[in-house]
Structures are given as structure tokens and as C-alpha cells.
Design a protein around this motif. Structure first.
Motif, PDB file in Angstrom:
ATOM      1  N   ASP A   4      -1.601 -64.758 148.991  1.00 12.02           N
ATOM      2  CA  ASP A   4      -2.569 -65.285 148.024  1.00 12.02           C
ATOM      3  C   ASP A   4      -3.604 -66.200 148.663  1.00 12.02           C
ATOM      4  OD1 ASP A   4      -1.342 -63.910 146.016  1.00 12.02           O
ATOM      5  OD2 ASP A   4      -0.273 -65.633 145.199  1.00 12.02           O
ATOM      6  N   LEU A   5      -3.259 -66.840 149.783  1.00  7.84           N
ATOM      7  CA  LEU A   5      -4.182 -67.752 150.445  1.00  7.84           C
ATOM      8  C   LEU A   5      -4.778 -67.150 151.717  1.00  7.84           C
ATOM      9  CD1 LEU A   5      -2.180 -71.090 150.063  1.00  7.84           C
ATOM     10  CD2 LEU A   5      -4.095 -70.282 148.687  1.00  7.84           C
ATOM     11  N   ALA A   6      -4.678 -65.855 151.878  1.00  2.00           N
ATOM     12  CA  ALA A   6      -5.171 -65.197 153.085  1.00  2.00           C
ATOM     13  C   ALA A   6      -6.656 -65.494 153.291  1.00  2.00           C
ATOM     14  CB  ALA A   6      -4.953 -63.693 153.001  1.00  2.00           C
ATOM     15  N   GLY A   7      -7.005 -65.936 154.488  1.00  2.00           N
ATOM     16  CA  GLY A   7      -8.388 -66.238 154.814  1.00  2.00           C
ATOM     17  C   GLY A   7      -8.872 -67.582 154.304  1.00  2.00           C
ATOM     18  N   LYS A   8      -8.023 -68.345 153.655  1.00  2.00           N
ATOM     19  CA  LYS A   8      -8.419 -69.643 153.095  1.00  2.00           C
ATOM     20  C   LYS A   8      -7.977 -70.766 154.034  1.00  2.00           C
ATOM     21  CE  LYS A   8      -9.286 -68.359 148.593  1.00  2.00           C
ATOM     22  NZ  LYS A   8      -9.804 -67.091 148.694  1.00  2.00           N
ATOM     23  N   GLU A  23       3.693 -75.552 156.058  1.00  4.80           N
ATOM     24  CA  GLU A  23       4.548 -74.360 156.081  1.00  4.80           C
ATOM     25  C   GLU A  23       4.357 -73.509 154.833  1.00  4.80           C
ATOM     26  OE1 GLU A  23       8.525 -75.752 156.745  1.00  4.80           O
ATOM     27  OE2 GLU A  23       8.102 -76.336 158.824  1.00  4.80           O
ATOM     28  N   ILE A  24       4.236 -74.157 153.685  1.00  5.95           N
ATOM     29  CA  ILE A  24       4.028 -73.420 152.433  1.00  5.95           C
ATOM     30  C   ILE A  24       2.671 -72.708 152.469  1.00  5.95           C
ATOM     31  CG2 ILE A  24       3.634 -73.672 149.950  1.00  5.95           C
ATOM     32  CD1 ILE A  24       5.697 -76.013 150.066  1.00  5.95           C
ATOM     33  N   ILE A  25       1.642 -73.420 152.903  1.00  9.98           N
ATOM     34  CA  ILE A  25       0.303 -72.829 152.977  1.00  9.98           C
ATOM     35  C   ILE A  25       0.302 -71.626 153.911  1.00  9.98           C
ATOM     36  CG2 ILE A  25      -2.056 -73.253 153.795  1.00  9.98           C
ATOM     37  CD1 ILE A  25      -1.656 -76.174 152.720  1.00  9.98           C
ATOM     38  N   GLU A  26       0.912 -71.780 155.074  1.00 13.48           N
ATOM     39  CA  GLU A  26       0.951 -70.687 156.045  1.00 13.48           C
ATOM     40  C   GLU A  26       1.797 -69.518 155.540  1.00 13.48           C
ATOM     41  OE1 GLU A  26       2.156 -72.647 159.624  1.00 13.48           O
ATOM     42  OE2 GLU A  26       0.215 -73.657 159.830  1.00 13.48           O
ATOM     43  N   ARG A  27       2.841 -69.814 154.805  1.00 13.92           N
ATOM     44  CA  ARG A  27       3.683 -68.754 154.234  1.00 13.92           C
ATOM     45  C   ARG A  27       2.876 -67.870 153.279  1.00 13.92           C
ATOM     46  NH1 ARG A  27       7.974 -71.420 151.160  1.00 13.92           N
ATOM     47  NH2 ARG A  27       8.339 -72.427 153.151  1.00 13.92           N
ATOM     48  N   GLY A  29      -0.282 -67.278 153.685  1.00 10.47           N
ATOM     49  CA  GLY A  29      -1.380 -66.669 154.415  1.00 10.47           C
ATOM     50  C   GLY A  29      -2.557 -67.567 154.708  1.00 10.47           C
ATOM     51  N   GLY A  30      -2.483 -68.832 154.333  1.00 11.23           N
ATOM     52  CA  GLY A  30      -3.588 -69.762 154.552  1.00 11.23           C
ATOM     53  C   GLY A  30      -3.467 -70.516 155.855  1.00 11.23           C
ATOM     54  N   GLU A  31      -4.489 -71.293 156.142  1.00 10.59           N
ATOM     55  CA  GLU A  31      -4.514 -72.138 157.334  1.00 10.59           C
ATOM     56  C   GLU A  31      -4.573 -73.586 156.872  1.00 10.59           C
ATOM     57  OE1 GLU A  31      -7.411 -73.123 161.136  1.00 10.59           O
ATOM     58  OE2 GLU A  31      -7.941 -71.505 159.771  1.00 10.59           O
ATOM     59  N   ALA A  32      -3.637 -74.405 157.321  1.00  9.12           N
ATOM     60  CA  ALA A  32      -3.589 -75.816 156.937  1.00  9.12           C
ATOM     61  C   ALA A  32      -4.419 -76.655 157.898  1.00  9.12           C
ATOM     62  CB  ALA A  32      -2.151 -76.302 156.924  1.00  9.12           C
ATOM     63  N   LEU A  33      -5.299 -77.480 157.350  1.00  5.69           N
ATOM     64  CA  LEU A  33      -6.102 -78.415 158.130  1.00  5.69           C
ATOM     65  C   LEU A  33      -5.710 -79.825 157.722  1.00  5.69           C
ATOM     66  CD1 LEU A  33      -9.566 -76.705 157.620  1.00  5.69           C
ATOM     67  CD2 LEU A  33      -8.049 -76.470 159.577  1.00  5.69           C
ATOM     68  N   PHE A  34      -5.483 -80.687 158.679  1.00  9.70           N
ATOM     69  CA  PHE A  34      -5.054 -82.049 158.382  1.00  9.70           C
ATOM     70  C   PHE A  34      -6.243 -82.986 158.476  1.00  9.70           C
ATOM     71  CE2 PHE A  34      -1.612 -79.739 160.479  1.00  9.70           C
ATOM     72  CZ  PHE A  34      -0.764 -79.635 159.403  1.00  9.70           C
ATOM     73  N   ARG A  35      -6.474 -83.756 157.420  1.00  9.24           N
ATOM     74  CA  ARG A  35      -7.591 -84.690 157.372  1.00  9.24           C
ATOM     75  C   ARG A  35      -7.113 -86.028 156.822  1.00  9.24           C
ATOM     76  NH1 ARG A  35      -9.063 -81.400 160.240  1.00  9.24           N
ATOM     77  NH2 ARG A  35     -10.829 -80.017 160.073  1.00  9.24           N
TER      78      ARG A  35
END
Length: 68
Positions: A4-8, A23-27, A29-35
Motif C-alpha cells: 500500500d505504501l509502495a513508492g512512498k 519496520e511497519i512502513i517498510e513492510r 513497501g514504503g521508505e522511512a525517513l527520520f526527521r
């Protein structure tokens, strides 16, 4: 549902549970960015002075330039 988060790219803020959230975001399909939630900015006096002058002049135009 697994992609559901692929490419996000998702910004994760704060310091608690960053690993779990990423881990949830990557599971999904997304990419986690830390800010950081807060950032220290160095005051650029000349830029602030110019911005304030522009703002002040704009306010004077609004108050006195309408002809009312």
C-alpha cells in the motif's frame, strides 16, 4: 495490502519507536525517513530585516492605500 505504501516516502518524527515504525512502513513497501521535530536555526539578520520591511510596507499599503 502489503504494498500500500509502495513508492512512498514517509517522514518519521520523534525519538520513540522509530525502529518499530520504520519496520511497519517498510513492510508495506514504503521508505522511512527520520526527521527531528525541532531544529535550531541561525538567525540571518539581514534576511529577517528585509522580510520585516516588506511586511511593514505591505501593511501600510493595505491600511492607507485603499482610499477608504
Amino acid at each position: 495490502m502489503a504494498n500500500d505504501l509502495a513508492g512512498k516516502r514517509i517522514a518519521v518524527t520523534g525519538s520513540r519507536k522509530i525502529r518499530e515504525l520504520s519496520e511497519i512502513i517498510e513492510r508495506y513497501g514504503g521508505e522511512a525517513l527520520f526527521r527531528p521535530q525541532q531544529e535550531l536555526l541561525v538567525l540571518q539578520e539581514q534576511e529577517v530585516e528585509q522580510d520585516l520591511e516588506l511586511y511593514w510596507n505591505k501593511q501600510k499599503e493595505l491600511e492607507f492605500g485603499s482610499g477608504c
